[in-house]
Design a protein around this motif. Sequence first.
Motif, PDB file in Angstrom:
ATOM      1  N   PHE A 176       0.852  -1.185   0.000  1.00  0.00           N
ATOM      2  CA  PHE A 176       0.000   0.000   0.000  1.00  0.00           C
ATOM      3  C   PHE A 176       0.889   1.236   0.000  1.00  0.00           C
ATOM      4  N   TYR A 177       1.432   1.544  -1.161  1.00  0.00           N
ATOM      5  CA  TYR A 177       2.256   2.736  -1.363  1.00  0.00           C
ATOM      6  C   TYR A 177       3.283   2.891  -0.240  1.00  0.00           C
ATOM      7  N   GLY A 178       4.141   1.899  -0.124  1.00  0.00           N
ATOM      8  CA  GLY A 178       5.231   1.942   0.839  1.00  0.00           C
ATOM      9  C   GLY A 178       5.024   1.094   2.074  1.00  0.00           C
ATOM     10  N   GLU A 179       3.774   0.740   2.376  1.00  0.00           N
ATOM     11  CA  GLU A 179       3.481  -0.072   3.548  1.00  0.00           C
ATOM     12  C   GLU A 179       3.106  -1.493   3.103  1.00  0.00           C
ATOM     13  N   VAL A 180       3.576  -2.494   3.875  1.00  0.00           N
ATOM     14  CA  VAL A 180       3.280  -3.899   3.546  1.00  0.00           C
ATOM     15  C   VAL A 180       2.700  -4.568   4.793  1.00  0.00           C
ATOM     16  N   PHE A 203     -11.303 -12.557   2.581  1.00  0.00           N
ATOM     17  CA  PHE A 203     -10.717 -12.310   3.891  1.00  0.00           C
ATOM     18  C   PHE A 203     -11.803 -12.188   4.956  1.00  0.00           C
ATOM     19  N   GLY A 204     -11.435 -12.499   6.203  1.00  0.00           N
ATOM     20  CA  GLY A 204     -12.341 -12.263   7.308  1.00  0.00           C
ATOM     21  C   GLY A 204     -12.573 -10.778   7.508  1.00  0.00           C
ATOM     22  N   VAL A 205     -13.584 -10.432   8.300  1.00  0.00           N
ATOM     23  CA  VAL A 205     -13.969  -9.034   8.494  1.00  0.00           C
ATOM     24  C   VAL A 205     -12.804  -8.216   9.036  1.00  0.00           C
ATOM     25  N   GLU A 206     -12.085  -8.748  10.023  1.00  0.00           N
ATOM     26  CA  GLU A 206     -11.007  -7.972  10.641  1.00  0.00           C
ATOM     27  C   GLU A 206      -9.885  -7.686   9.651  1.00  0.00           C
ATOM     28  N   THR A 207      -9.483  -8.703   8.866  1.00  0.00           N
ATOM     29  CA  THR A 207      -8.418  -8.490   7.875  1.00  0.00           C
ATOM     30  C   THR A 207      -8.892  -7.566   6.764  1.00  0.00           C
ATOM     31  N   ASP A 208     -10.141  -7.714   6.339  1.00  0.00           N
ATOM     32  CA  ASP A 208     -10.692  -6.839   5.298  1.00  0.00           C
ATOM     33  C   ASP A 208     -10.638  -5.384   5.750  1.00  0.00           C
ATOM     34  N   ARG A 209     -10.955  -5.129   7.010  1.00  0.00           N
ATOM     35  CA  ARG A 209     -10.922  -3.754   7.507  1.00  0.00           C
ATOM     36  C   ARG A 209      -9.494  -3.263   7.691  1.00  0.00           C
ATOM     37  N   LEU A 210      -8.614  -4.142   8.143  1.00  0.00           N
ATOM     38  CA  LEU A 210      -7.208  -3.747   8.289  1.00  0.00           C
ATOM     39  C   LEU A 210      -6.636  -3.307   6.949  1.00  0.00           C
ATOM     40  N   LEU A 211      -6.829  -4.123   5.915  1.00  0.00           N
ATOM     41  CA  LEU A 211      -6.324  -3.767   4.586  1.00  0.00           C
ATOM     42  C   LEU A 211      -7.061  -2.555   4.032  1.00  0.00           C
ATOM     43  N   GLY A 212      -8.357  -2.421   4.357  1.00  0.00           N
ATOM     44  CA  GLY A 212      -9.110  -1.246   3.915  1.00  0.00           C
ATOM     45  C   GLY A 212      -8.553   0.035   4.504  1.00  0.00           C
ATOM     46  N   ARG A 213      -8.160  -0.011   5.779  1.00  0.00           N
ATOM     47  CA  ARG A 213      -7.565   1.182   6.402  1.00  0.00           C
ATOM     48  C   ARG A 213      -6.235   1.519   5.744  1.00  0.00           C
ATOM     49  N   HIS A 214      -5.434   0.493   5.457  1.00  0.00           N
ATOM     50  CA  HIS A 214      -4.160   0.754   4.774  1.00  0.00           C
ATOM     51  C   HIS A 214      -4.399   1.351   3.388  1.00  0.00           C
ATOM     52  N   PHE A 215      -5.457   0.904   2.707  1.00  0.00           N
ATOM     53  CA  PHE A 215      -5.761   1.438   1.377  1.00  0.00           C
ATOM     54  C   PHE A 215      -6.076   2.926   1.461  1.00  0.00           C
ATOM     55  N   LEU A 265      10.222  -7.468   3.604  1.00  0.00           N
ATOM     56  CA  LEU A 265       9.104  -6.530   3.691  1.00  0.00           C
ATOM     57  C   LEU A 265       9.528  -5.123   3.289  1.00  0.00           C
ATOM     58  N   GLU A 266      10.669  -4.692   3.776  1.00  0.00           N
ATOM     59  CA  GLU A 266      11.164  -3.350   3.451  1.00  0.00           C
ATOM     60  C   GLU A 266      11.468  -3.227   1.968  1.00  0.00           C
ATOM     61  N   PHE A 267      12.043  -4.273   1.388  1.00  0.00           N
ATOM     62  CA  PHE A 267      12.370  -4.249  -0.040  1.00  0.00           C
ATOM     63  C   PHE A 267      11.114  -4.080  -0.889  1.00  0.00           C
ATOM     64  N   ALA A 268      10.079  -4.903  -0.613  1.00  0.00           N
ATOM     65  CA  ALA A 268       8.829  -4.803  -1.382  1.00  0.00           C
ATOM     66  C   ALA A 268       8.160  -3.452  -1.158  1.00  0.00           C
ATOM     67  N   GLY A 269       8.190  -2.951   0.088  1.00  0.00           N
ATOM     68  CA  GLY A 269       7.590  -1.650   0.358  1.00  0.00           C
ATOM     69  C   GLY A 269       8.263  -0.529  -0.404  1.00  0.00           C
ATOM     70  N   ASN A 270       9.585  -0.567  -0.488  1.00  0.00           N
ATOM     71  CA  ASN A 270      10.316   0.466  -1.224  1.00  0.00           C
ATOM     72  C   ASN A 270      10.015   0.423  -2.717  1.00  0.00           C
ATOM     73  N   ILE A 271       9.829  -0.776  -3.268  1.00  0.00           N
ATOM     74  CA  ILE A 271       9.448  -0.881  -4.680  1.00  0.00           C
ATOM     75  C   ILE A 271       8.078  -0.246  -4.895  1.00  0.00           C
ATOM     76  N   SER A 272       7.118  -0.546  -4.018  1.00  0.00           N
ATOM     77  CA  SER A 272       5.759  -0.034  -4.209  1.00  0.00           C
ATOM     78  C   SER A 272       5.708   1.483  -4.074  1.00  0.00           C
ATOM     79  N   ARG A 273       6.652   2.077  -3.346  1.00  0.00           N
ATOM     80  CA  ARG A 273       6.678   3.531  -3.193  1.00  0.00           C
ATOM     81  C   ARG A 273       7.066   4.230  -4.494  1.00  0.00           C
ATOM     82  N   LYS A 274       7.591   3.484  -5.440  1.00  0.00           N
ATOM     83  CA  LYS A 274       7.967   4.068  -6.736  1.00  0.00           C
ATOM     84  C   LYS A 274       6.821   4.014  -7.741  1.00  0.00           C
ATOM     85  N   ILE A 275       5.673   3.485  -7.318  1.00  0.00           N
ATOM     86  CA  ILE A 275       4.530   3.299  -8.211  1.00  0.00           C
ATOM     87  C   ILE A 275       3.389   4.220  -7.768  1.00  0.00           C
TER      88      ILE A 275
END
Length: 498
Positions: A312-316, A402-414, A361-371
């Motif tokens: 999610f734009y730098g966060e994984v 995903f379960g409700v809790e994970t769906d909301r967690l990822l939704g907040r990150h989005f 995790l840091e490597f993938a996050g840094n790649i996504s920050r370039k997009i």
Amino acid sequence: MREGFHLATKVARVITCEGDFDGAASRGAVAATVNSLELSGWVRDLASGASLQIHVEGEPERIRTFVDSLLSGRLIGELAHVHIANVACHGYTEFFLSSAGQQRPHNSLVSSLENTIPFLRRQFGEVVSTMVRVAWKADDDRLRRLVEKVPSEFISQRLLQFPGIRTQDAVASFSSSMWTQTLIRKKQSARIGYAPEDILADKQRGKEFARFLGMRCPATPQFNQPLEKLELRPGLAVKPSNAAGARGVFLIHSEDRIFSVRDKSVISSIAELRTEAAAFVAQKKEKDRWNTEEIVYGPNEEPASDLKFYCFYGEVPLVLEVIRTGRQNVRYWYDGKGAPVRTGKYDDTVLAASPIDRELLEFAGNISRKIPAPFIRIDFYRSEDGLVFGEFSPRPGGFHQFGVETDRLLGRHFVEAQARLFADMFDGDARFPEFRQFVAQNVPLKSKAGAAWTDVRKRVTSGLIALAMAGASLAFASEAEASSPGQTPPARAASTAR
């Protein structure tokens, strides 16, 4: 509540019968008996042979009468084996005849939805109303846990006024964000010629961008070719150009050991592989276009496991690891700190034995920050020598599972990612230099004849800002700040002890 009481008095059974009987006559006899008892459901032959499957639902006493008639042998004859299972009612209003291999009647499914959804909405509405009445007497943590179990579309505005509930915790949804973002990408493409995620979702362009960023990629000897023109040899994976996931994927380990990823079967020759691939095209109505790709191997000459980073734009906050072991795939989930976690999806497997390396995790996050996108899933193969790029996925399969809790967690990150992206857009040309350069060199844009690239770039930038503003309209004030730009890919990624 009268309708709810009426539904609660009904039960449903699925009855599987095996024996020596005539299929057509038996289906007719079953339908006549069921209709006389005013039951509903369906009956069909099973493709396995002399087997009949019956779904009946209605009042318990009437179903018991039907089962007794079936077991007596008077209805369709003596049966060799009968299995009866309790199942949920689907709300069928009629009884249908269905032959082997066909889906359950479409109009019955529509009727089931029309009856069930309003009932469920009323039930959720009553639960939420009760929660509002007791909210002022409950402590913050207990009420928050209750709200986490209720899907966001059933949360009332009154409940969100309670001091212990944060609006973003209740209404954020990754599943809803995925559908909304799909629509935004279509609108963006119509206005400026492309959406960043769609460029990267193209497998070939995605690999080109990964190489542009210095990532290792498997060789792709042939791309978008008909089956008859493919040169097949050991060490290659054969993949349909447009199919998603493992559909139609074959791994050629040797001339006589070829593995079908989808159905976990072993093929003994390349000629047989061509036959299987042709059958896949015919049965699934896919285009006869294929790619070949170098197989990436892990330890012990087994295919490398997959690491799928939800970025999610730098966060994984989430990673899925898929270990392919012959006839069975083992799946592990990891949270944003690398610790094993459950998500409500693929929970039939055990938790991972150890955490995943934070460096990955840091490597993938840094790649996504370039997009310039709020979300992208980046898939890698975990080889003995580190990560090898697989593909970019803007809308992963099964995102609604995903379960409700994970769906909301990822939704907040989005939503938080959209807010950070919106803020970064005001840096203008200073942001996303690699992506801008890649687009300028590799992507033909839809622009008016004779328009200069400078003008196109301005329109692209304004379109990206509009995209961020559309998403940020749902955003809340985020306390998170954008992290520093990316890093050089590690020469060798540490392997996780298992």
